[in-house]
Design an enzyme around this catalytic site. Structure first.
Site, PDB file in Angstrom:
ATOM      1  CE  LYS B  45      -3.763   2.379   1.258  1.00  0.00           C
ATOM      2  NZ  LYS B  45      -5.024   2.721   0.272  1.00  0.00           N
ATOM      3  CG  ASN B 131       0.522   5.814  -6.743  1.00  0.00           C
ATOM      4  OD1 ASN B 131      -0.025   6.295  -7.708  1.00  0.00           O
ATOM      5  ND2 ASN B 131      -0.216   5.249  -5.614  1.00  0.00           N
ATOM      6  CG  PHE B 132       4.432   8.714 -11.429  1.00  0.00           C
ATOM      7  CD1 PHE B 132       4.984   9.081 -10.066  1.00  0.00           C
ATOM      8  CD2 PHE B 132       5.547   8.636 -12.258  1.00  0.00           C
ATOM      9  CE1 PHE B 132       6.235   9.298  -9.786  1.00  0.00           C
ATOM     10  CE2 PHE B 132       6.780   9.068 -11.887  1.00  0.00           C
ATOM     11  CZ  PHE B 132       7.223   9.359 -10.832  1.00  0.00           C
ATOM     12  CB  CYS B 134      -3.309   8.075  -6.844  1.00  0.00           C
ATOM     13  SG  CYS B 134      -4.630   8.167  -5.672  1.00  0.00           S
ATOM     14  CE  LYS B 172      -1.206   1.285  -9.940  1.00  0.00           C
ATOM     15  NZ  LYS B 172      -1.671   0.361  -8.687  1.00  0.00           N
ATOM     16  CG  ASN B 199      -3.392   4.275 -10.347  1.00  0.00           C
ATOM     17  OD1 ASN B 199      -4.664   4.051  -9.541  1.00  0.00           O
ATOM     18  ND2 ASN B 199      -2.314   4.412  -9.405  1.00  0.00           N
ATOM     19  CB  THR B 200      -8.237   3.533 -10.295  1.00  0.00           C
ATOM     20  OG1 THR B 200      -7.844   4.823  -9.412  1.00  0.00           O
ATOM     21  CG2 THR B 200      -7.996   2.288  -9.417  1.00  0.00           C
ATOM     22  CB  CYS B 344     -34.145 -17.809 -25.819  1.00  0.00           C
ATOM     23  SG  CYS B 344     -32.660 -17.410 -26.808  1.00  0.00           S
ATOM     24  CB  CYS B 380     -22.074  -7.943 -36.943  1.00  0.00           C
ATOM     25  SG  CYS B 380     -23.651  -8.618 -36.154  1.00  0.00           S
ATOM     26  CB  CYS B 383     -26.644 -13.887 -33.706  1.00  0.00           C
ATOM     27  SG  CYS B 383     -25.556 -14.256 -34.761  1.00  0.00           S
ATOM     28  CB  CYS B 387     -26.478 -17.420 -28.596  1.00  0.00           C
ATOM     29  SG  CYS B 387     -27.037 -19.141 -28.439  1.00  0.00           S
TER      30      CYS B 387
END
Lengths: 439, 424
Positions: B45, B131-132, B134, B172, B199-200, B344, B380, B383, B387
């Site tokens: 962390k 950590n670049f 966050c 990161k 990262n996020t 279906c 494409c 389908c 399915c």
């Protein structure tokens, strides 16, 4: 309407299929594939848009979900519990073909409709007054569905019911582990909440009130009187203590109390769904030994297989290929039933009848029809005791319509709802056309 | 048995599965439990000046009755004293010498970087991750994605770290940029030994409809958070692969973003990552998921007769190309296996409303197996996607007699293109 007594025998039963919790409902709803032109819709006599109402449960739109159901079937709450879904919607779920458990459509429908009725009035308003009025004879599911749809069209409605309360078999005849009478009655009241439906109870047509009077009072009539009393075997002793029609017995259990003291063995004669209900109910009421007596083989019974499986799990015995030929009687009460063995063709084998000791015998061999009630109603025909009509319920009399068991000979609640609803559409067409001609 | 030991930029681990820098790596006891469960590495962390967090911190998107197809958080870096973190890190390294422990770091000044790198190495860190990336909170203080979004700042701070570090340095990267390439190249220019991404993603996870406040709720307000979970994997795969396939970019990659099982991990490996980092799925289901990831990876390698991870890493990169290099004359049509079809008709609706109106209900009303009008089917595969039955709809190649031709070839050499379908 008269309230139900608080000490009914049916109250000893618990819910056979308990309601889903919100989490169970969401999980199940999310499994639905949301098929296009779905087979489950086609399997539903009222054509409820099942994938749509299930999707709305999944999205948390419970109000919309209930509305989707009620739009097609205003008695969607009771149908959710009493429909034989195994042979209707659930039986046709495409998951069956995959070997995956089918969607529990009945339980999901109950989830949505229970929530809707708990929330308050159903989301329907009567249409603008058309100035027309319709008399509905009989207050069961067919008439309730018809009445509600007629009110949405704006026609005035009066229901004439011979019993003290509305609801028909939904109140008097459904197995209590499926639907207690109070719930059936509450649903009938929810239907009436649309307003403008006059209810006259305790009146039999045509004995108390003639067809001529009704035709005089109303622009159109709907007949939804259901079926008549239980059929009898025609054997001596049938009127004695200990012999009852199954439908009459069930009604007594639903609306009041049945006395089963001293009943060690009960026999139920018949192989249809009334017989299936009766044997399960007797076991549920504590009768130690319950025997189903049927003329044919197990496979030949018209009762649903899943119902018979349920009965067998409760320990119900069967006497197949047996025909009751005499009652054993002592001190004015039945003590047993003489059963003649039959061959595979249901003909007597010519051997001596066997004795089945039984202190209670219920007859579930069908119900009489009420076609004779319409005698004297111009143009209305009957066949095999049923009132003859087209798919929309039009009889030979342009002002008279019919639906439910007295038309179809005895089907499910959901069929009665569909027929009552569709008759309302046909009645509306008639009244609008007539209105246009007057104008 | 295939050898799944991993090496990313010189950081070695018994397998390529690392825990990403996040709540599951908040403390030494957690990381030791994770190593016991089978994780090969852990990125601690993020360490820096300990912060104060808010309540609540997480939001999730449910789908299909389960929560967490997408996830976001507004938690910041460590809120625990650095002394505790480094003491525990030394303990972990002592007890798990063969596992990879990577110190994720985020500080501001050159002096701070120097000090925290020294303390990390003293504690036994096998590598550093800068950590670049966050995208919430820390960037408002000039750190995290505020650094990752500026290639010059990224390169400068990376070069500081390289100046002070003796162990490998990973950078990161943040996905909150329009093109990842300049940022990967900036890390490379700064001397990084490798990169980790993504990262996020800057996000608002949703709005609470009762209170009319965005989620997660913090006393009547909220803020944008970092989006993660399986929903972000396509974005992460693209960014990792975009670096892996560019000839100017030469660093090892540790892939991150939406890995929830071994298949997802293999996707990252095939697209050029030599290790993968996992957070969200562990937060939702626990460290135990790694057992299946290890077995699944080994089984996959056995099936494809691959002995070591090197034989796997980057194998899908050559097949990732420009649209202009795709064969326009390759033609497929949908085939429905009548024996598998359950009726279906989801393909009918999908094709009619979302595609090219070429799948129709069976004209024989008693049959529910739809029919495909192959003269209109453009291949494409919508389908096939809707399915519900595995293997029921397949996309079958059609021999149309045309030689392969790309758009680029068509432009440069006038290559012949097959007649278009479904465009009338």
């Amino acid at each position: 309407m008269r309230p139900l007594p608080p000490d009914r025998s049916e109250l000893s039963f618990t819910d056979g299929k308990p309601p889903l919790s919100p989490l169970q409902a969401a999980t199940e709803a999310n499994r639905c594939l949301y098929c296009s032109d779905a087979p489950c819709i086609k399997a539903c006599p009222t054509g409820i848009n099942i994938p749509e109402f299930i999707r709305k449960i999944a999205t948390g739109n419970l109000e919309g979900s209930a509305r989707t159901i009620f739009d097609s079937n205003i008695l969607g709450q009771s149908c959710a519990r009493v429909c034989p879904v195994e042979v209707l919607c659930v039986g046709d779920c495409v998951y069956n073909a995959l070997g995956v458990p089918p969607i529990q459509i009945g339980k999901l429908q109950r989830f949505a409709t229970d929530a809707a009725l708990a929330r308050g009035p159903l989301p329907y308003a009567a249409g603008p007054d058309s100035g027309r009025s319709v008399g509905l004879v009989g207050g069961g599911p067919a008439s309730l569905a018809c009445a509600h749809r007629l009110r949405r069209f704006g026609h005035r409605v009066t229901i004439y019911e011979a019993r003290a309360q509305l609801g028909g078999l939904n109140v008097t005849g459904i197995a209590p582990y499926k639907l207690p009478s109070a719930d059936g009655l509450a649903e009938a009241e929810a239907v009436l909440a649309i307003g403008g439906i006059d209810v006259v109870t305790g009146v039999s047509v045509p004995t108390d009130l003639s067809w001529a009077t009704l035709l005089d009072r109303h622009d159109a009539l709907f007949i939804g009187v259901g079926l008549g009393p239980d059929s009898r075997l025609g054997l001596e002793g049938e009127g004695l203590r200990g012999v009852m029609g199954a439908v009459a017995f069930i009604e007594q259990m639903k609306l009041g109390q049945v006395n089963l003291r001293g009943v060690q063995t009960a026999a139920v004669v018949g192989g249809g769904n009334t017989a299936m209900d009766a044997v399960r109910e007797l076991r549920g009421l504590g009768v130690p030994d319950v025997v189903l007596v049927y003329r044919g083989d197990e496979a030949g019974m018209s009762g649903y297989r899943h119902e018979w499986e349920g009965a067998r799990k409760l320990g119900v015995r069967a006497a197949f290929r047996r025909q009751p030929v005499a009652f054993e009687v002592a001190e004015g009460a039945v003590t047993g039933l003489r059963l003649a063995p039959l061959g595979p063709d249901k003909r007597p084998l010519g051997v001596d009848p066997e004795l089945l000791p039984a202190q209670l015998v219920l007859l579930a061999i069908g119900q009489g029809t009420l076609g004779h009630l319409v005698e004297g109603l111009d143009g209305v025909q009957t066949a095999r005791g049923r009132v003859v009509a087209d798919a929309a319920g039009r009889t030979g009399n342009p002002r008279v319509f019919v639906g439910g068991d007295c038309k179809n000979g005895g089907k499910e609640v959901v069929n009665a709802v569909a027929e009552g609803r569709d008759a309302a559409v046909a009645i509306d067409e008639l009244l609008r056309r007539a209105g246009a001609e007057v104008a | 048995m295939p050898d799944i030991s991993a090496n990313t930029a010189g950081i070695r681990s018994p397998n390529p599965f690392w825990l990403a820098s996040a709540p599951p790596t908040n403390s030494g006891p957690q990381i030791m439990r994770a190593f016991d469960a089978g994780w090969g590495g852990a990125v601690w962390k993020t360490l820096g000046q300990p912060i104060q967090n808010v309540s609540s911190r997480f939001g999730a998107i449910p789908w299909g009755g389960r929560n967490g197809v997408g996830f976001n958080n507004i938690e910041l870096i460590t809120d625990r004293p650095l002394e505790s973190n480094f003491r525990e890190m030394a303990e972990v390294k002592k007890r798990y010498p063969k596992h990879a422990v990577i110190a994720s770091l985020m500080v501001e000044t050159r002096e701070e970087w120097k000090e925290i790198i020294k303390r990390s190495e003293d504690a036994g860190a096998d590598g550093l991750e800068l950590n670049f990336g966050c995208p919430h909170g820390m960037c408002e203080r000039g750190m995290g994605s505020a650094v990752g979004q500026e290639p010059t700042v990224n390169a400068r701070i990376t070069s500081w770290a390289k100046e002070f570090a003796t162990v490998p340095v990973l950078v990161k990267l943040t996905p909150n940029v329009s093109d990842i390439l300049p940022h990967g190249l900036a890390a490379q220019a700064g001397g990084a030994d490798g990169v980790s991404l993504i990262n996020t993603i800057k996000s608002i996870i949703g709005v609470d409809l009762d209170t009319m406040v965005p989620r997660p709720l913090v006393n009547g307000r909220s803020t944008n958070g970092g989006y993660c979970g399986v929903a972000v994997r396509p974005i992460a795969l693209h960014m990792a692969a975009a670096l892996a396939r560019d000839p100017r970019f030469n660093l090892p990659i540790s892939g991150i973003g939406g890995v929830a099982n071994w298949q997802h991990a293999v996707e990252f490996l095939l697209l050029g990552s030599s290790s993968v980092q996992v957070c969200t799925e562990v937060m939702l289901r626990g460290y135990r998921i790694v057992e299946d990831m290890i077995e699944g990876l080994e089984g996959y390698m056995r099936k494809h007769q691959i002995e070591t991870l090197d034989g796997l890493v980057g194998r899908a990169v050559p097949a990732y190309t420009e649209w202009g290099e795709l064969d326009l004359n390759y033609e497929t049509v949908a085939k429905i296996d009548a024996n598998k079809c359950i009726g279906c008709q989801l393909c009918v609706t999908a094709c009619h409303d979302g595609a090219h109106q070429c799948i129709h209900p069976n004209p024989d009303g008693s049959l529910r197996v739809p029919i495909v009008d192959e003269s209109e089917c453009v291949g494409c595969n919508l389908c096939q996607i809707v399915c519900p039955v595995e293997g029921c709809i397949t996309m079958e190649p059609v021999d149309n007699g045309y030689a392969p031709a790309t758009w680029n070839l068509h432009l440069t050499e006038d290559a012949a293109l097959r007649p278009k379908k479904g465009s009338h």
